[in-house]
Structure formats: structure tokens, C-alpha cells
Design a protein around this motif. Structure first.
Motif, PDB file in Angstrom:
ATOM      1  N   ASP A 364      22.841 -29.382 -16.961  1.00 28.49           N
ATOM      2  CA  ASP A 364      22.395 -28.210 -16.205  1.00 28.49           C
ATOM      3  C   ASP A 364      20.871 -28.146 -16.219  1.00 28.49           C
ATOM      4  OD1 ASP A 364      21.802 -25.610 -15.241  1.00 28.49           O
ATOM      5  OD2 ASP A 364      23.760 -24.904 -15.886  1.00 28.49           O
ATOM      6  N   GLN A 365      20.275 -28.042 -15.016  1.00 22.85           N
ATOM      7  CA  GLN A 365      18.820 -28.018 -14.932  1.00 22.85           C
ATOM      8  C   GLN A 365      18.225 -26.677 -15.298  1.00 22.85           C
ATOM      9  OE1 GLN A 365      20.909 -28.218 -12.403  1.00 22.85           O
ATOM     10  NE2 GLN A 365      20.207 -27.100 -10.586  1.00 22.85           N
ATOM     11  N   ALA A 366      19.058 -25.623 -15.426  1.00 27.67           N
ATOM     12  CA  ALA A 366      18.533 -24.282 -15.684  1.00 27.67           C
ATOM     13  C   ALA A 366      18.942 -23.725 -17.041  1.00 27.67           C
ATOM     14  CB  ALA A 366      18.983 -23.313 -14.586  1.00 27.67           C
ATOM     15  N   LEU A 367      19.922 -24.323 -17.711  1.00 21.08           N
ATOM     16  CA  LEU A 367      20.447 -23.778 -18.961  1.00 21.08           C
ATOM     17  C   LEU A 367      20.628 -24.895 -19.974  1.00 21.08           C
ATOM     18  CD1 LEU A 367      23.171 -21.463 -17.383  1.00 21.08           C
ATOM     19  CD2 LEU A 367      20.964 -20.713 -18.284  1.00 21.08           C
ATOM     20  N   ILE A 368      20.248 -24.639 -21.231  1.00 20.37           N
ATOM     21  CA  ILE A 368      20.408 -25.641 -22.273  1.00 20.37           C
ATOM     22  C   ILE A 368      21.843 -25.610 -22.803  1.00 20.37           C
ATOM     23  CG2 ILE A 368      17.983 -25.583 -22.918  1.00 20.37           C
ATOM     24  CD1 ILE A 368      18.667 -23.732 -25.204  1.00 20.37           C
ATOM     25  N   PRO A 369      22.381 -26.743 -23.289  1.00 20.43           N
ATOM     26  CA  PRO A 369      23.790 -26.799 -23.716  1.00 20.43           C
ATOM     27  C   PRO A 369      24.126 -25.877 -24.887  1.00 20.43           C
ATOM     28  CG  PRO A 369      22.918 -29.009 -23.349  1.00 20.43           C
ATOM     29  CD  PRO A 369      21.751 -28.076 -23.295  1.00 20.43           C
ATOM     30  N   SER A 370      23.156 -25.587 -25.764  1.00 25.89           N
ATOM     31  CA  SER A 370      23.468 -24.768 -26.939  1.00 25.89           C
ATOM     32  C   SER A 370      23.874 -23.343 -26.565  1.00 25.89           C
ATOM     33  CB  SER A 370      22.258 -24.722 -27.873  1.00 25.89           C
ATOM     34  OG  SER A 370      21.135 -24.145 -27.220  1.00 25.89           O
ATOM     35  N   LEU A 371      23.597 -22.913 -25.344  1.00 22.30           N
ATOM     36  CA  LEU A 371      24.005 -21.581 -24.916  1.00 22.30           C
ATOM     37  C   LEU A 371      25.523 -21.433 -24.899  1.00 22.30           C
ATOM     38  CD1 LEU A 371      21.478 -20.878 -22.015  1.00 22.30           C
ATOM     39  CD2 LEU A 371      21.712 -19.571 -24.118  1.00 22.30           C
ATOM     40  N   ALA A 372      26.238 -22.534 -24.671  1.00 17.45           N
ATOM     41  CA  ALA A 372      27.704 -22.463 -24.672  1.00 17.45           C
ATOM     42  C   ALA A 372      28.216 -22.085 -26.059  1.00 17.45           C
ATOM     43  CB  ALA A 372      28.291 -23.796 -24.214  1.00 17.45           C
ATOM     44  N   ARG A 373      27.680 -22.738 -27.095  1.00 15.85           N
ATOM     45  CA  ARG A 373      28.104 -22.422 -28.463  1.00 15.85           C
ATOM     46  C   ARG A 373      27.715 -21.004 -28.860  1.00 15.85           C
ATOM     47  NH1 ARG A 373      25.131 -22.430 -32.767  1.00 15.85           N
ATOM     48  NH2 ARG A 373      23.468 -23.578 -31.686  1.00 15.85           N
ATOM     49  N   LEU A 374      26.501 -20.589 -28.485  1.00 18.35           N
ATOM     50  CA  LEU A 374      26.062 -19.232 -28.813  1.00 18.35           C
ATOM     51  C   LEU A 374      26.895 -18.185 -28.080  1.00 18.35           C
ATOM     52  CD1 LEU A 374      22.199 -19.819 -28.686  1.00 18.35           C
ATOM     53  CD2 LEU A 374      23.643 -19.600 -30.719  1.00 18.35           C
TER      54      LEU A 374
END
Length: 510
Positions: A364-374
Motif C-alpha cells: 500500500d502506497q499510503a499505509l504502512i503494514p503495521s497498521l493492520a496489527r495495531l
């Protein structure tokens, strides 16, 4: 003992004979001065001890406050300077060129849309899968899927999903969020009408009116639609949370997780720069920037990082037509999120009953992957996370089949959908095919019958015309013969009358 000696020496140096001769007086005076000095010192010391050290503390406080104020002033000035520079780079730069080779030429098959005006005065445009021609019958006791799109798309992004789930016997309704296409809040010009609470209230009213209870709801959302869906599912003030049995979200983080990460992670802050430019720049500069070169900046910025061939050029043209009429109301989502900050209260994770699935494209060019876990941590174990490696922000468009299978698998596990239901769907399809075949045969028979009847009617009409023609000709002939006979008879009578007159004249002459 030293003081008299010092006084004597001073008196000798000054040449004062009286002071040198009167030693007794000199010794008494320094003692008195010493006592006075000691008493004055004690008084000053007692005053200093009695008075609080307010001056020094106040000076310290003032200095600390001044330093803190200067520090804040520098930070604010730096942020303003950075914002101005970013705006200058963003708005004054040349518009990007649109590469048509990144898009395919497939003509999308859209489902007809409908519009519903709510009691609040808001208007919602939606696409119901029941409008699909020859769609199979909806299975009994199945939930209705509510599909909510993101920015800058519209409800047409769910066309393939609606057709897929319609073939499985599920009803789905794709909603255009307020400010998109024909959907609008009661006051479309007010930025406050696009806050999360206002938008979710409109969507909840629409769902409750269009899909009345006790039909359960499965909420499927992407991007900004996911932001609103987090509120619809887990916000304590949501009027729809008790009806949502399953929540499926694609590349949209929990609002709390997003804001915490935004100001603690520089990478996410850099990726989200456009949020501040859209939301804080005045004078409708974002709209002017987006509209340049037939919305090429918005097209390239939104869909430029997607896999080549993911989107159709016809679909992009449809979006451009929508943007021309709705770009301001669509950007009001960003403005409302920054200018009208709302304090949301969330359902505690231990009280959550809704099952959730978070699908996340890792590129995703706008969101980092760690946001899914958070985001998962905000709601607890009821939320599953499934990463799609290499997928961009547009996971549904790039990995359509994979996303559909993930949703179906998730729903099957949670709802206990049996194979017999699939068999029912197959039987229903066969029955519809048989009815369609019989209907086609009946239509063909009716068509042939109509052709035969038309042929017979034409033959009868032709025969009737021929008979009428013969009758007319015979009538004319009879009339002609009667006229001839009458003329002959009149002629014969004239001749006989003439002969009689001639005979009478001849007799008279004789």
C-alpha cells in the motif's frame, strides 16, 4: 583590639591630635559601630530569612516559560514553513502525464443504480444486486452484504463482487457514501455534514430503511468506507452495530491506530502528507490541483501505483465525469476529519461480538503494514488479519478472486453454511434454466402461431378484396348491360313512334 590601633594609625596619618590623645573615646566608638553593624546585619539576615524567595522563583518561572514559548514558536514556525514549502511543491509543480498503457480497454458491465431520499433529507444512491438481470433467488436466512467504497471511487467498484455473491444466493447493496455521485447529506455545502458521525448516521438510517430487521448485516468496506465502517461496527453511538454479524475491511486502519501511528511514525506521516494538504489548504486549491489536465493528478496519484491493466480506461472516464461534479464534496471528507475532530467512544474489546476480517495489501502506497496489527489490537481476538503480499492499496481490483475466496471462506466458517445450500443454488439455477427453456419454446410457438395467423389474415384479406373486386366488376357490367338495354328500348320506342307518325302522315296525305 585591632580597631583602636587602626583608628590611631588613621588619626596619625590625618594629623588629628585630638583623636590621638583621646584614646578612650576612640575605643568606645568602634565598639559601638561594630555592635550597630552586627545588629543591622542580624536584622537584614532575619528579614532575608523571613521573606520568601519569590523574586528568584518568579524569575526562574518566567525564564522557563519564555524558553518553552520560544520552543513552541519555533516548532510552529517550522511546521508552517514545511507546510508552505510542501504546498508550493505540490501545487506549483507541473501536472503529471497520464499513461494510457496502464489501463485496459474492457467495457465494464455496470448494474443499474437507484436513489432513496431519507427522512432526514439526505439522499443515497445505491446499487442493489436484485437489479441484476436473471439473478438467482436469494437464499433464505442469509445476511445482506452492505458494500461501502472509498476515495476517489464510487459504488461501481463493487460490480464484480455483487455479481459473484449474487450467483451464490447472497443479496448485496453497494452504497455511494454522501458526497459521491448523486448521494448527498441534507446540507451538502457544510463541511460538518461530512464528519464520521454524520456520514455513519446517514448510512445507518439507509440500511435500516432498506434492509429492515431482523435480517443480519455483513459490512464490507475499503479505504474511507472502511473508516466509516469501523465507526458503524465498534462505535458505541452506532445505530447499526447490533445488526452487524461480520465486518470485512480492506486496507483501512482503525481510526485510533491510525492517529497514534500518524504522529509517532515518520514514514506514515510522510505517506499521509496529502491528508493535510487536502484538509488544511484554503481557497479550494486542492480542487484546482486535481482538475488540471482533465484530472490527471488525481488519476495518477490514486491509481498510478496499481498493477498495470487493473483498471479499465472506460471506468477511469466514468470516475472523471463524477469528479467534475463532486470533487469538492469528496474532499470535504478530509476537511471534516481535520477541522471537526470528534471524540469517539469505542466498545470495549471484551464486549465485542462481531467477527472481523482485515485484508491488507502489503504494498500500500499510503499505509504502512503495521497498521493492520495495531488495528487488530484495538478490537481483540475477534478480528482476523490476512496479508496479501505484493498487493497495493487496490486489493479488490488487483486480487479479485483471492479476495472473494477469502470472504467466502470467512463467512462459511462463521455462519456454518452447508453444502446443501450450494446444492439449492444449483437446483434453483437448473429450474430457472428449464423455465427459461420452456419459456423460449412457448415464445417460439407463439411467434410461429402469430406468423401463421398473420399469413391467414393476409390471405383472407386478399381473397376478400378479390371477391369484392369481382362483385364490383359484375355489378358494373350488369349496370352497363341494363343501361344498354334501356338505351336500345328507348331507341326502339323512338323508332316505332317515328314510324307511327310517318304512317299517320301518309294516311292524312292520302
Amino acid at each position: 583590639n585591632k580597631l583602636p590601633r587602626r583608628n590611631e594609625m588613621a588619626s596619625k596619618r590625618g594629623g588629628n591630635s585630638k583623636e590621638s590623645s583621646g584614646g578612650s573615646k576612640d575605643t568606645k566608638q568602634p565598639k559601638q559601630n561594630q555592635q550597630q553593624n552586627q545588629q543591622q546585619g542580624k536584622k537584614n539576615k532575619s528579614k532575608k530569612q523571613d521573606e520568601p524567595s519569590n523574586d528568584k522563583s518568579q524569575q526562574r518561572k518566567r525564564s522557563v516559560f519564555a524558553r518553552f514559548f520560544l520552543f513552541l514558536l519555533r516548532i510552529v514556525f517550522s511546521l508552517v514553513l514545511i507546510f508552505v514549502v510542501a504546498c508550493a511543491i505540490f501545487y506549483l509543480g507541473p501536472p503529471p502525464t497520464l499513461d494510457a498503457s496502464k489501463f485496459n480497454n474492457d467495457v465494464p458491465d455496470y448494474i443499474p443504480s437507484q436513489t432513496l431520499v431519507l427522512r432526514s433529507g439526505a439522499k443515497i444512491q445505491y446499487i442493489d444486486s436484485l437489479s441484476i438481470p436473471n439473478s438467482p433467488t436469494t437464499l433464505p436466512n442469509t445476511p445482506t452484504l452492505i458494500l461501502i467504497h472509498g476515495y476517489p471511487e464510487s459504488a461501481i467498484m463493487w460490480s464484480s463482487t455483487q455479481r459473484y455473491f449474487s450467483s451464490l444466493g447472497y443479496r448485496s447493496i453497494a452504497v455511494n457514501i454522501p458526497g459521491t455521485n448523486l448521494s448527498a447529506p441534507a446540507d451538502p455545502t457544510s463541511v460538518k455534514s461530512y464528519t464520521a458521525s454524520s456520514v455513519t448516521s446517514i448510512i445507518a438510517d439507509f440500511v435500516n430503511e432498506k434492509v429492515p430487521e431482523p435480517t443480519p448485516i455483513v459490512l464490507v468496506a475499503h479505504d474511507w468506507g472502511g473508516v466509516y465502517s469501523w465507526h458503524l461496527t465498534y462505535n458505541t453511538n452506532s445505530a447499526l452495530k447490533h445488526r452487524i454479524t461480520h465486518f470485512i475491511c480492506m486496507n483501512a486502519p482503525h481510526p485510533v491506530a491510525f492517529y497514534k501511528t500518524l504522529f509517532s511514525n515518520l514514514i506514515q506521516l510522510f505517506k499521509s502528507y496529502y491528508v493535510f494538504l487536502y484538509g488544511l489548504t484554503p481557497f479550494h486549491l486542492p480542487e484546482a490541483k486535481m482538475a488540471r489536465n482533465n484530472f490527471a493528478p488525481l488519476t495518477v496519484g490514486a491509481f498510478g501505483k496499481a498493477k498495470t491493466g487493473t483498471f479499465s480506461i472506460h471506468e477511469i472516464n466514468d470516475y472523471v465525469t463524477m469528479w467534475k461534479a463532486n470533487i469538492t464534496t469528496m474532499l470535504n471528507m478530509y476537511r471534516a476529519g481535520l477541522l471537526h475532530k470528534e471524540k469517539a467512544t469505542w466498545v470495549p474489546s471484551e464486549s465485542i461480538q462481531t467477527r472481523g476480517l482485515l485484508l491488507w495489501g502489503t504494498s500500500d502506497q499510503a499505509l504502512i503494514p503495521s497498521l493492520a496489527r495495531l488495528s487488530q489490537e484495538q478490537v481483540g481476538d475477534t478480528m482476523q488479519v490476512q496479508y496479501l503480499e505484493g498487493a497495493s492499496h487496490w486489493v479488490l481490483d488487483e486480487r479479485t478472486e483471492e479476495v472473494h475466496q477469502a470472504i467466502i471462506s470467512f463467512l462459511n466458517i462463521q455462519t456454518g453454511r452447508q453444502e446443501s445450500q450450494q446444492q439449492v443454488v444449483t437446483e434453483q439455477r437448473e429450474e430457472k434454466k428449464e423455465v427459461k427453456r420452456k419459456t423460449a419454446e412457448e415464445l417460439e410457438t407463439e411467434r410461429l402461431y402469430n406468423i401463421e395467423m398473420e399469413r391467414r389474415a393476409a390471405w383472407i384479406k386478399k381473397e376478400k378484396e378479390a371477391v369484392d373486386k369481382l362483385r364490383y366488376e359484375k355489378k358494373k357490367e350488369n349496370e352497363k348491360m341494363a343501361a344498354q338495354r334501356l338505351a336500345a328500348q328507348i331507341k326502339k320506342e323512338k323508332e316505332e313512334k317515328k314510324k307511327a307518325e310517318e304512317e299517320e302522315q301518309r294516311k292524312q296525305q292520302e
